[in-house]
Design a protein around this motif. Structure first.
Motif, PDB file in Angstrom:
ATOM      1  N   ASN A  40       0.794  -1.500  -0.436  1.00  0.00           N
ATOM      2  CA  ASN A  40      -0.017   0.045   0.047  1.00  0.00           C
ATOM      3  C   ASN A  40       1.130   1.243  -0.198  1.00  0.00           C
ATOM      4  N   TYR A  41       0.519   2.589  -0.367  1.00  0.00           N
ATOM      5  CA  TYR A  41       0.816   3.917   0.011  1.00  0.00           C
ATOM      6  C   TYR A  41       1.685   4.307   1.163  1.00  0.00           C
ATOM      7  N   THR A 126      -5.343  -4.561   2.635  1.00  0.00           N
ATOM      8  CA  THR A 126      -6.043  -2.512   2.691  1.00  0.00           C
ATOM      9  C   THR A 126      -6.452  -1.800   1.710  1.00  0.00           C
ATOM     10  N   GLY A 154      -7.384   9.397  -9.014  1.00  0.00           N
ATOM     11  CA  GLY A 154      -6.372   8.336  -8.388  1.00  0.00           C
ATOM     12  C   GLY A 154      -6.251   6.917  -8.908  1.00  0.00           C
ATOM     13  N   SER A 156      -5.559   4.726 -11.334  1.00  0.00           N
ATOM     14  CA  SER A 156      -5.074   3.650 -11.535  1.00  0.00           C
ATOM     15  C   SER A 156      -4.090   2.910 -10.925  1.00  0.00           C
ATOM     16  N   GLY A 157      -4.247   3.433  -9.000  1.00  0.00           N
ATOM     17  CA  GLY A 157      -3.818   2.655  -7.937  1.00  0.00           C
ATOM     18  C   GLY A 157      -3.938   1.810  -7.657  1.00  0.00           C
ATOM     19  N   GLY A 160      -7.951   2.972  -5.968  1.00  0.00           N
ATOM     20  CA  GLY A 160      -8.441   3.686  -7.076  1.00  0.00           C
ATOM     21  C   GLY A 160      -9.335   2.155  -8.084  1.00  0.00           C
ATOM     22  N   LEU A 177     -10.817   9.904 -12.819  1.00  0.00           N
ATOM     23  CA  LEU A 177      -9.941  10.654 -12.842  1.00  0.00           C
ATOM     24  C   LEU A 177      -8.225  10.569 -12.899  1.00  0.00           C
ATOM     25  N   SER A 178      -7.040  10.617 -13.644  1.00  0.00           N
ATOM     26  CA  SER A 178      -5.672   9.912 -13.505  1.00  0.00           C
ATOM     27  C   SER A 178      -5.195  10.882 -14.089  1.00  0.00           C
ATOM     28  N   ILE A 241     -10.552   9.623   1.288  1.00  0.00           N
ATOM     29  CA  ILE A 241     -10.423   8.043   1.360  1.00  0.00           C
ATOM     30  C   ILE A 241      -8.553   8.673   1.554  1.00  0.00           C
ATOM     31  N   LEU A 243      -4.439  10.935   0.311  1.00  0.00           N
ATOM     32  CA  LEU A 243      -3.647  12.357   0.237  1.00  0.00           C
ATOM     33  C   LEU A 243      -2.613  11.690  -0.600  1.00  0.00           C
ATOM     34  N   ALA A 244      -2.809  10.498  -1.274  1.00  0.00           N
ATOM     35  CA  ALA A 244      -1.200  10.457  -3.317  1.00  0.00           C
ATOM     36  C   ALA A 244      -0.928  12.547  -3.200  1.00  0.00           C
ATOM     37  N   GLY A 245      -1.741  13.133  -3.616  1.00  0.00           N
ATOM     38  CA  GLY A 245      -1.592  14.639  -3.571  1.00  0.00           C
ATOM     39  C   GLY A 245      -1.993  15.752  -3.055  1.00  0.00           C
ATOM     40  N   HIS A 317       3.073   3.300 -11.026  1.00  0.00           N
ATOM     41  CA  HIS A 317       2.471   1.724 -11.470  1.00  0.00           C
ATOM     42  C   HIS A 317       1.060   1.609 -11.653  1.00  0.00           C
TER      43      HIS A 317
HETATM   44  N1  LIG Z   1      -8.071   6.100   5.110  1.00  0.00           N
HETATM   45  C1  LIG Z   1      -7.832   5.066   4.903  1.00  0.00           C
HETATM   46  O1  LIG Z   1      -8.053   4.070   5.655  1.00  0.00           O
HETATM   47  C2  LIG Z   1      -7.279   4.778   3.269  1.00  0.00           C
HETATM   48  C3  LIG Z   1      -6.794   3.477   3.508  1.00  0.00           C
HETATM   49  C4  LIG Z   1      -5.520   2.739   1.883  1.00  0.00           C
HETATM   50  C5  LIG Z   1      -5.353   3.864   1.325  1.00  0.00           C
HETATM   51  N2  LIG Z   1      -4.913   5.255   1.631  1.00  0.00           N
HETATM   52  C6  LIG Z   1      -4.666   6.439   1.378  1.00  0.00           C
HETATM   53  O2  LIG Z   1      -5.098   6.644  -0.150  1.00  0.00           O
HETATM   54  C7  LIG Z   1      -4.365   7.183  -0.649  1.00  0.00           C
HETATM   55  C8  LIG Z   1      -4.416   5.602  -2.312  1.00  0.00           C
HETATM   56  O3  LIG Z   1      -3.982   4.272  -1.519  1.00  0.00           O
HETATM   57  P1  LIG Z   1      -3.461   3.718  -2.421  1.00  0.00           P
HETATM   58  O4  LIG Z   1      -2.888   2.169  -1.789  1.00  0.00           O
HETATM   59  O5  LIG Z   1      -3.744   3.523  -3.348  1.00  0.00           O
HETATM   60  O6  LIG Z   1      -2.159   4.385  -3.559  1.00  0.00           O
HETATM   61  P2  LIG Z   1      -1.471   4.155  -5.030  1.00  0.00           P
HETATM   62  O7  LIG Z   1      -1.300   2.446  -5.811  1.00  0.00           O
HETATM   63  O8  LIG Z   1      -0.023   4.616  -5.134  1.00  0.00           O
HETATM   64  O9  LIG Z   1      -2.415   5.206  -5.395  1.00  0.00           O
HETATM   65  C9  LIG Z   1      -2.789   6.438  -5.488  1.00  0.00           C
HETATM   66  C10 LIG Z   1      -2.774   7.299  -6.787  1.00  0.00           C
HETATM   67  O10 LIG Z   1      -2.986   8.418  -6.995  1.00  0.00           O
HETATM   68  C11 LIG Z   1      -2.699   9.136  -7.587  1.00  0.00           C
HETATM   69  N3  LIG Z   1      -1.163  10.119  -7.393  1.00  0.00           N
HETATM   70  C12 LIG Z   1      -0.369   9.600  -7.144  1.00  0.00           C
HETATM   71  N4  LIG Z   1       0.451  10.943  -6.795  1.00  0.00           N
HETATM   72  C13 LIG Z   1       0.003  11.379  -6.832  1.00  0.00           C
HETATM   73  C14 LIG Z   1       0.298  13.687  -7.226  1.00  0.00           C
HETATM   74  N5  LIG Z   1       1.325  14.137  -6.243  1.00  0.00           N
HETATM   75  N6  LIG Z   1      -0.331  13.936  -7.619  1.00  0.00           N
HETATM   76  C15 LIG Z   1      -1.697  14.191  -7.767  1.00  0.00           C
HETATM   77  N7  LIG Z   1      -2.411  12.167  -7.794  1.00  0.00           N
HETATM   78  C16 LIG Z   1      -1.496  11.449  -7.530  1.00  0.00           C
HETATM   79  C17 LIG Z   1      -2.281   7.817  -8.902  1.00  0.00           C
HETATM   80  O11 LIG Z   1      -3.001   7.802  -9.536  1.00  0.00           O
HETATM   81  P3  LIG Z   1      -2.782   8.281 -11.189  1.00  0.00           P
HETATM   82  O12 LIG Z   1      -1.964   8.733 -12.266  1.00  0.00           O
HETATM   83  O13 LIG Z   1      -4.294   7.294 -12.008  1.00  0.00           O
HETATM   84  O14 LIG Z   1      -3.832   9.767 -11.046  1.00  0.00           O
HETATM   85  C18 LIG Z   1      -1.581   7.125  -8.260  1.00  0.00           C
HETATM   86  O15 LIG Z   1      -1.897   6.048  -8.656  1.00  0.00           O
HETATM   87  C19 LIG Z   1      -2.795   6.736  -0.492  1.00  0.00           C
HETATM   88  O16 LIG Z   1      -2.775   8.063   0.050  1.00  0.00           O
HETATM   89  C20 LIG Z   1      -3.467   6.267   0.586  1.00  0.00           C
HETATM   90  O17 LIG Z   1      -2.352   6.651   1.648  1.00  0.00           O
HETATM   91  C21 LIG Z   1      -6.225   5.350   2.599  1.00  0.00           C
END
Ligand SMILES: NC(=O)c1ccc[n+]([C@@H]2O[C@H](COP(=O)([O-])OP(=O)(O)OC[C@H]3O[C@@H](n4cnc5c(N)ncnc54)[C@H](OP(=O)(O)O)[C@@H]3O)[C@@H](O)[C@H]2O)c1
Length: 326
Positions: A40-41, A126, A154, A156-157, A160, A177-178, A241, A243-245, A317
């Motif tokens: 996970n992120y 998760t 997000g 493609s993550g 998402g 939205l990607s 959910i 804060l990747a951005g 990725h």
């Molecule tokens: N609240 C919770 O319980 C919970 C649980 C799991 C994850 N999360 C959070 O949710 C987010 C996604 O998690 P994940 O595991 O799916 O992560 P991930 O696989 O890294 O996906 C995040 C996606 O966000 C986009 N992104 C990445 N950096 C960015 C930036 N600087 N600006 C704008 N868009 C950006 C990209 O998608 P595109 O290139 O397609 O735009 C990337 O694939 C993370 O912030 C993580 O910490 C929270």
């Protein structure tokens, strides 16, 4: 005593592989022969030593694990049981899933849902749990099919990709939205009816823009989340959910008081057990993913974890990596 290979993080430096003993691991009633984890992120931040994820040092990283019980001091579990653990403090305050053996409090253990393999449980991990939790909360707040498009940022993550798969499976018209222009075919194959570029976000800055989304699942935060508040339909909801951005939110109250928009907070790590079990049951029944094979970008070993974490933080990725632990 047999040694346990683990990805352990010491304060101020990236994680590295270490040989540990069972007695070195944080205490718990259930000992699990670990088979799979995911990346996970949050894990990527922890393994690279970036971001304040770990709350004590040294600590084995990894917020997810699936495996087979080998010892249990709790009557609910017996050796041979297939189980999973996500969140609850695993890989944050308690030694985590990036190890050949994992020891946890019995109250964190989820029996592997019938019909789910140990591998698929971590292909979801998760990320899948959180996507399903978000949909569950949106539905509780009134989301039904036929109300209009549901947008996923997000896209493609990990979260998402699974969210798109699950929402499309429920019959929603899904908009992805990607930032990735080359992810169009991938996102369409998961069920996205349309893919839009994040460039639109900067162009629509009025407090209320054209309202077009019945609901939104946001993994990006920052400007993207602010834009979603401006473009969700009256009485629609946003599941916040990630804060990747960015973690800041610069928005006005207008969407909330003039359109009745709801911002629903999603927190997976400390989800109460009753709801946790309900969500895992949904993931093998009405919210069963249809494209998990496509979403799994690859299977990596503990040795490959650091490179995978860097790839994830670079945002290059697609989908999810599963970690094979033995
Ligand atoms: N609240 C919770 O319980 C919970 C649980 C799991 C994850 N999360 C959070 O949710 C987010 C996604 O998690 P994940 O595991 O799916 O992560 P991930 O696989 O890294 O996906 C995040 C996606 O966000 C986009 N992104 C990445 N950096 C960015 C930036 N600087 N600006 C704008 N868009 C950006 C990209 O998608 P595109 O290139 O397609 O735009 C990337 O694939 C993370 O912030 C993580 O910490 C929270």
């Amino acid at each position: 005593m047999k040694t346990i290979r683990a990805m352990r993080v010491h304060q101020g430096v990236p994680g590295a592989l270490e040989d540990m003993l069972l007695d070195d691991l944080a205490a718990g009633e259930v000992v699990i022969e670990a088979h799979y984890s995911g990346v996970n992120y949050k894990d990527a931040l922890a393994v690279t030593g970036r971001g304040r994820i770990l709350r004590r040092f040294p600590l084995v990283a990894g917020v997810d694990v699936s495996g087979v019980v080998v010892e249990s001091a709790d009557a609910r579990y017996t050796p041979g049981d297939e189980v999973l653990v996500t969140g609850c403090g695993l890989g944050e305050s308690h030694d985590g899933g990036y190890a050949e053996t994992v020891r946890v409090p019995a109250g964190w253990v989820v029996p592997l849902p019938s019909g789910l393999s140990l591998f698929d449980a971590m292909a979801l991990g998760t990320a899948g749990f959180t996507a399903a939790l978000a949909i569950d909360r949106l539905e509780q707040n009134g989301l039904q099919t036929g109300q209009g498009p549901v947008i996923v940022s997000g896209a493609s993550g990990g979260v998402g990709s699974i969210a798109i798969d699950l929402l499309a499976g429920q019959g929603h018209e899904v908009v992805a939205l990607s930032r990735k222009r080359d992810a169009l075919d991938y996102l369409a194959a998961l069920g996205a009816a349309e893919v839009i570029d994040t460039g639109l976000v900067a162009a629509e800055t009025r407090p209320l823009e054209e309202a077009r989304w019945a609901a939104a699942i946001d993994n990006v935060g920052g400007e993207v989340l602010a834009w979603l508040t401006r473009t969700v339909k009256p009485w629609g909801s946003i599941a916040g959910i990630g804060l990747a951005g960015g973690h800041e939110l610069h928005a006005t109250v207008m969407p909330f008081i003039l359109r009745g928009v709801s911002l629903l907070g999603i927190t997976s790590a400390n989800c109460p057990m009753e709801r946790r079990l309900k969500i895992w049951t949904r993931l093998v029944t009405d919210l069963k993913p249809r494209h998990l094979d496509r979403i799994v970008a690859g299977t990596v070993t503990l040795d490959e974890l650091s490179d995978t974490a860097e790839e994830i933080l670079s945002g290059q990725h697609r989908g999810r990596y599963v970690v094979r632990l033995r």
